[in-house]
Write a protein that holds these residues in place. Structure first.
Motif, mmCIF file in Angstrom:
data_model
loop_
_atom_site.group_PDB
_atom_site.id
_atom_site.type_symbol
_atom_site.label_atom_id
_atom_site.label_comp_id
_atom_site.label_asym_id
_atom_site.label_seq_id
_atom_site.Cartn_x
_atom_site.Cartn_y
_atom_site.Cartn_z
ATOM 1 N N MET A 149 0.847 -1.186 0.000
ATOM 2 C CA MET A 149 0.000 0.000 0.000
ATOM 3 C C MET A 149 0.884 1.238 0.000
ATOM 4 O O MET A 149 1.828 1.334 0.778
ATOM 5 C CB MET A 149 -0.891 0.006 1.239
ATOM 6 N N LYS A 150 0.554 2.159 -0.878
ATOM 7 C CA LYS A 150 1.243 3.450 -0.908
ATOM 8 C C LYS A 150 0.196 4.489 -0.516
ATOM 9 O O LYS A 150 -0.623 4.901 -1.343
ATOM 10 C CB LYS A 150 1.816 3.749 -2.288
ATOM 11 N N PRO A 151 0.184 4.903 0.756
ATOM 12 C CA PRO A 151 -0.850 5.827 1.211
ATOM 13 C C PRO A 151 -0.735 7.203 0.567
ATOM 14 O O PRO A 151 0.341 7.615 0.140
ATOM 15 C CB PRO A 151 -0.627 5.924 2.720
ATOM 16 N N ASP A 152 -1.858 7.874 0.507
ATOM 17 C CA ASP A 152 -1.938 9.237 -0.019
ATOM 18 C C ASP A 152 -1.109 10.154 0.873
ATOM 19 O O ASP A 152 -1.337 10.238 2.078
ATOM 20 C CB ASP A 152 -3.405 9.676 -0.029
ATOM 21 N N ILE A 153 -0.125 10.836 0.297
ATOM 22 C CA ILE A 153 0.757 11.698 1.102
ATOM 23 C C ILE A 153 0.171 13.080 1.328
ATOM 24 O O ILE A 153 0.674 13.837 2.142
ATOM 25 C CB ILE A 153 2.167 11.809 0.492
ATOM 26 N N SER A 154 -0.912 13.419 0.631
ATOM 27 C CA SER A 154 -1.500 14.756 0.795
ATOM 28 C C SER A 154 -2.217 14.890 2.140
ATOM 29 O O SER A 154 -2.458 15.997 2.603
ATOM 30 C CB SER A 154 -2.488 15.047 -0.340
ATOM 31 N N GLY A 155 -2.570 13.761 2.730
ATOM 32 C CA GLY A 155 -3.289 13.801 4.003
ATOM 33 C C GLY A 155 -4.790 13.984 3.842
ATOM 34 O O GLY A 155 -5.511 14.066 4.825
ATOM 35 N N LYS A 156 -5.280 14.032 2.617
ATOM 36 C CA LYS A 156 -6.718 14.195 2.385
ATOM 37 C C LYS A 156 -7.502 12.924 2.710
ATOM 38 O O LYS A 156 -8.683 12.983 3.005
ATOM 39 C CB LYS A 156 -6.976 14.590 0.927
ATOM 40 N N VAL A 157 -6.817 11.793 2.618
ATOM 41 C CA VAL A 157 -7.469 10.509 2.874
ATOM 42 C C VAL A 157 -6.789 9.864 4.081
ATOM 43 O O VAL A 157 -5.577 9.649 4.067
ATOM 44 C CB VAL A 157 -7.359 9.582 1.643
ATOM 45 N N PRO A 158 -7.554 9.552 5.131
ATOM 46 C CA PRO A 158 -6.950 8.898 6.301
ATOM 47 C C PRO A 158 -6.349 7.542 5.923
ATOM 48 O O PRO A 158 -6.867 6.854 5.037
ATOM 49 C CB PRO A 158 -8.123 8.710 7.266
ATOM 50 N N GLU A 159 -5.276 7.176 6.599
ATOM 51 C CA GLU A 159 -4.602 5.920 6.263
ATOM 52 C C GLU A 159 -5.518 4.717 6.410
ATOM 53 O O GLU A 159 -5.422 3.769 5.644
ATOM 54 C CB GLU A 159 -3.333 5.739 7.101
ATOM 55 N N TRP A 160 -6.432 4.757 7.376
ATOM 56 C CA TRP A 160 -7.311 3.588 7.549
ATOM 57 C C TRP A 160 -8.172 3.374 6.317
ATOM 58 O O TRP A 160 -8.497 2.233 5.964
ATOM 59 C CB TRP A 160 -8.169 3.698 8.820
ATOM 60 N N GLU A 161 -8.515 4.457 5.597
ATOM 61 C CA GLU A 161 -9.293 4.307 4.370
ATOM 62 C C GLU A 161 -8.436 3.696 3.261
ATOM 63 O O GLU A 161 -8.941 2.943 2.419
ATOM 64 C CB GLU A 161 -9.870 5.648 3.918
ATOM 65 N N GLU A 162 -7.162 4.024 3.255
ATOM 66 C CA GLU A 162 -6.256 3.431 2.279
ATOM 67 C C GLU A 162 -6.067 1.932 2.556
ATOM 68 O O GLU A 162 -6.005 1.125 1.633
ATOM 69 C CB GLU A 162 -4.901 4.148 2.312
ATOM 70 N N LEU A 163 -6.000 1.582 3.848
ATOM 71 C CA LEU A 163 -5.929 0.164 4.224
ATOM 72 C C LEU A 163 -7.197 -0.571 3.792
ATOM 73 O O LEU A 163 -7.128 -1.679 3.253
ATOM 74 C CB LEU A 163 -5.753 0.026 5.744
ATOM 75 N N ALA A 164 -8.353 0.061 4.036
ATOM 76 C CA ALA A 164 -9.618 -0.558 3.652
ATOM 77 C C ALA A 164 -9.689 -0.744 2.139
ATOM 78 O O ALA A 164 -10.134 -1.791 1.648
ATOM 79 C CB ALA A 164 -10.792 0.285 4.155
ATOM 80 N N ALA A 165 -9.244 0.243 1.377
ATOM 81 C CA ALA A 165 -9.262 0.135 -0.081
ATOM 82 C C ALA A 165 -8.350 -1.001 -0.551
ATOM 83 O O ALA A 165 -8.714 -1.766 -1.457
ATOM 84 C CB ALA A 165 -8.827 1.460 -0.710
ATOM 85 N N THR A 166 -7.191 -1.115 0.068
ATOM 86 C CA THR A 166 -6.266 -2.190 -0.310
ATOM 87 C C THR A 166 -6.856 -3.550 0.040
ATOM 88 O O THR A 166 -6.752 -4.497 -0.748
ATOM 89 C CB THR A 166 -4.895 -1.979 0.365
ATOM 90 N N ALA A 167 -7.520 -3.647 1.188
ATOM 91 C CA ALA A 167 -8.183 -4.905 1.557
ATOM 92 C C ALA A 167 -9.300 -5.232 0.559
ATOM 93 O O ALA A 167 -9.496 -6.397 0.199
ATOM 94 C CB ALA A 167 -8.728 -4.826 2.977
ATOM 95 N N CYS A 168 -10.022 -4.217 0.092
ATOM 96 C CA CYS A 168 -11.048 -4.446 -0.939
ATOM 97 C C CYS A 168 -10.405 -4.961 -2.222
ATOM 98 O O CYS A 168 -10.956 -5.849 -2.888
ATOM 99 C CB CYS A 168 -11.819 -3.161 -1.218
ATOM 100 N N ALA A 169 -9.247 -4.426 -2.579
ATOM 101 C CA ALA A 169 -8.536 -4.895 -3.771
ATOM 102 C C ALA A 169 -8.168 -6.368 -3.620
ATOM 103 O O ALA A 169 -8.323 -7.165 -4.558
ATOM 104 C CB ALA A 169 -7.289 -4.044 -4.020
ATOM 105 N N VAL A 170 -7.713 -6.740 -2.424
ATOM 106 C CA VAL A 170 -7.357 -8.143 -2.179
ATOM 107 C C VAL A 170 -8.609 -9.021 -2.250
ATOM 108 O O VAL A 170 -8.562 -10.122 -2.804
ATOM 109 C CB VAL A 170 -6.622 -8.307 -0.834
ATOM 110 N N GLN A 171 -9.725 -8.538 -1.727
ATOM 111 C CA GLN A 171 -10.959 -9.321 -1.810
ATOM 112 C C GLN A 171 -11.356 -9.537 -3.276
ATOM 113 O O GLN A 171 -11.738 -10.645 -3.654
ATOM 114 C CB GLN A 171 -12.090 -8.642 -1.039
ATOM 115 N N ASN A 172 -11.241 -8.501 -4.104
ATOM 116 C CA ASN A 172 -11.529 -8.667 -5.531
ATOM 117 C C ASN A 172 -10.613 -9.727 -6.146
ATOM 118 O O ASN A 172 -11.048 -10.589 -6.908
ATOM 119 C CB ASN A 172 -11.333 -7.348 -6.284
ATOM 120 N N LEU A 173 -9.321 -9.644 -5.819
ATOM 121 C CA LEU A 173 -8.336 -10.605 -6.304
ATOM 122 C C LEU A 173 -8.713 -12.016 -5.859
ATOM 123 O O LEU A 173 -8.717 -12.958 -6.652
ATOM 124 C CB LEU A 173 -6.961 -10.196 -5.768
#
Length: 194
Positions: free
Chosen positions: A106-130
């Motif tokens: 996971m490469k989190p958004d560095i702008s800080g606009k998106v909380p890291e937990w949302e980036e983790l959740a998105a990555t977990a969703c990607a793994v679920q799709n996979l």
């Protein structure tokens, strides 16, 4: 969605299981098939379209090198009297039993606009799709989280700021894993209406 379509989707969702490397057979997984899994992963939902998921696919001799690295790392970070031979064997064998290993990163958004937990959740969703796509194609998989994810990140030579969240062991298998049970969904839901 038509009822027939829902039944097919429900079947794939309910069939998804953790299939561990000792259950994998020797059938190779093609690069084309792995590409299908990664394409499915790429359609995961994510806030502000940050698309934080990153994957590193290890096949061929890289599987052996990964096992050797994890064994060396374990031995370096475990006192000799605490080392377990069963654990050592598993670290070395699981990568080579797998047709491929996909590092989940996971490469989190560095702008800080998106909380890291949302980036983790998105990555977990990607793994679920996979994982669901793998299930539909008759592949087994297992998401393992190594103790030393930072060491794995160094082994993978990840860009600065990119984190390793685990390893997805992938392979074909012969025997269907047992069907686990789930408590009814309505035991876990509260309805609020006015």
């Amino acid at each position: 969605i038509k009822e027939q379509g829902w039944e097919a989707i429900k079947y794939i969702i309910e069939s998804r299981r953790s299939v561990f490397p000792p259950a994998f057979n020797d059938k190779p997984v093609s690069r084309k098939t792995i590409s299908l899994l990664l394409e499915a992963a790429n359609w995961a939902p994510n806030h502000k379209l940050t698309q934080p998921w990153r994957f590193v696919v290890m096949a061929g001799n890289m599987r052996k090198k990964l096992g050797e690295f994890m064994l060396e790392d374990y031995d370096s970070n475990t006192r000799p009297e605490q080392r377990l031979e069963k654990k050592r064997n598993k670290l070395l064998a699981n990568p080579t039993r797998s047709a491929a290993i996909i590092a989940i990163c996971m490469k989190p958004d560095i702008s800080g606009k998106v909380p890291e937990w949302e980036e983790l959740a998105a990555t977990a969703c990607a793994v679920q799709n996979l994982w669901l796509t793998a299930t539909a194609l008759g592949l087994g998989g297992y998401w393992s989280t190594p103790k030393n994810r930072e060491g794995i990140a160094r082994f993978l030579k990840l860009d600065e700021g990119t984190k390793c969240l685990g390893l997805f062991y992938l392979g074909y298998y012969d025997q269907r894993p047992p069907t686990p049970s789930r408590r009814p969904w309505n035991e876990k839901v509260i309805w609020m209406e006015e």
